[in-house]
Design an enzyme around this catalytic site. Structure first.
Site, short mmCIF file in Angstrom:
data_model
loop_
_atom_site.label_atom_id
_atom_site.label_comp_id
_atom_site.label_asym_id
_atom_site.label_seq_id
_atom_site.Cartn_x
_atom_site.Cartn_y
_atom_site.Cartn_z
NE ARG A 1 22.27 134.15 -7.99
CZ ARG A 1 22.09 135.45 -7.81
NH1 ARG A 1 20.89 135.93 -7.70
NH2 ARG A 1 23.11 136.27 -7.75
CB THR A 2 26.33 128.52 -6.25
OG1 THR A 2 25.97 129.04 -7.53
CG2 THR A 2 26.85 127.11 -6.42
CE LYS B 1 45.40 133.34 9.50
NZ LYS B 1 45.39 132.43 10.67
NE ARG C 1 30.91 129.91 -7.55
CZ ARG C 1 29.78 130.56 -7.82
NH1 ARG C 1 29.64 131.81 -7.46
NH2 ARG C 1 28.79 129.97 -8.45
CG HIS D 1 28.14 127.31 -12.34
ND1 HIS D 1 27.82 126.44 -11.32
CD2 HIS D 1 27.72 128.52 -11.92
CE1 HIS D 1 27.24 127.11 -10.33
NE2 HIS D 1 27.18 128.38 -10.67
#
Ligand code: ASP
Length: 322
Positions: free
Chosen positions: A65-66, A93, A115, A143
């Protein structure tokens, strides 16, 4: 009102959390989001407010969703949006988050949406780059756009936030959604109850201005809003409850438990939902009671408002020399 409202101002460079925002600042974000709800229901959803701007979504943790709604939000405002996920980034990496951020910064993005699984990582990154940074969820910390979209959904359905009794239920300890919602709702004058097993709520939670319950029916009695949370097993390093079956029996939302709330109490969930764990399917799919789909719709509008208001605060680039 969907054009540029030049008198609307959000006085921060980044959106890292809800904690510390004033009621007026939250209201500015919600009012601006409101204007985009209507725009998103039209067939022509595209504006050119962010023309020439670049938004990078840097998601070092899973998201449906975000990430999608930030992408849609940026595109609907006419910006260029690029998505980087853990699978496609050099972090895999061995590059550090800061090195990745500095690399992206050198490409002159205007907004970074980040995020990250660690609390505080997004703030650290925001100190190293020149662009605006939006926290798309950092560990179990905050959030902010989720809390804003939850507030917009509640305001849409009930017309207010102040004075409402909101029960946030489930895994409070590991939930950034709970933390951002607690800050937003208490700042806006709602009364917040937390309902959770003793193992899934911080022992000092009441210092946040909330009331804690360990029994669903006691906590849900006469409440206006019921917010359910997922068990954040990815952040659990030991056993916090005996079994899923037992968790559902005591803390899963069923019609029986919901019957003690106000007759028109609204059911919410930030997603992703685990049916039969924290919520019964019948309740989740009840269009009269559940606002879960509406929350997703409000999410796009909220993210458009955040992108608009933060890019307005960016300094103008120096004029080209010919
Ligand atoms: N989507 C929300 C978050 O990223 C809630 C969840 O994952 O359960 O925090």
């Amino acid at each position: 009102m969907t054009g540029a409202a030049s008198n609307v101002h959000f006085p921060h460079r980044h959106l890292l959390g809800i904690e510390g925002l004033s009621p007026d600042e939250i209201t500015v974000l919600l009012d601006r989001s409101e204007s985009y709800v209507e725009q998103n229901r039209q067939s022509d959803k595209k504006k050119s407010l962010l023309r020439g701007r670049t938004i990078i979504n840097l998601f070092i943790e899973a998201s449906t969703r975000t990430r999608t709604s930030f992408e849609l939000a940026g595109k609907r405002l006419g910006g260029d949006v690029i998505n980087i996920s853990i699978a496609t980034s050099a972090i895999k990496k061995g590059e550090t988050l800061i090195d990745t951020a500095m690399t992206l910064n050198a490409m002159h993005p205007d907004v970074l949406v980040v995020r990250h699984p660690h609390s505080g990582a997004v703030k650290l990154l925001s100190e190293k780059v020149n662009c605006a940074v939006i926290n798309g969820g950092d560990g179990s910390h905050e959030h902010p756009t989720q809390a804003l979209l939850d507030a917009l959904t509640i305001r849409h359905r009930t017309g207010r936030l102040s004075g409402l009794v909101v029960a946030i239920c489930g895994d409070i300890t590991h939930s950034r959604v709970a933390r951002s919602n607690i800050h937003l709702l208490t700042t806006m004058g709602a009364r917040v109850r937390l309902i959770a097993p003793r193992t899934l709520v911080p022992s000092d939670a009441e210092r946040l201005g909330v009331t804690v319950f360990h029994d669903m029916k006691a906590g849900l009695a006469d409440c206006d809003i019921v917010m359910m949370l997922r068990l954040q097993t990815e952040r659990m390093h030991r056993n916090y409850f005996p079994s899923i079956r037992e968790y559902f029996r005591f803390f899963g939302l069923t019609y029986d438990k919901l019957s003690v709330a106000k007759p028109d109490a609204l059911v919410m969930h930030p997603g992703p939902m685990n049916r039969g764990v924290e919520i019964d399917s019948e309740v989740a799919d009840d269009i009269g009671r559940s606002a879960i789909r509406e929350q997703v719709e409000m999410g796009v509008a909220v993210r458009m408002a955040c992108l608009e208001l933060l890019t307005r605060n960016l300094p103008e680039p120096p004029p080209e020399v010919h």
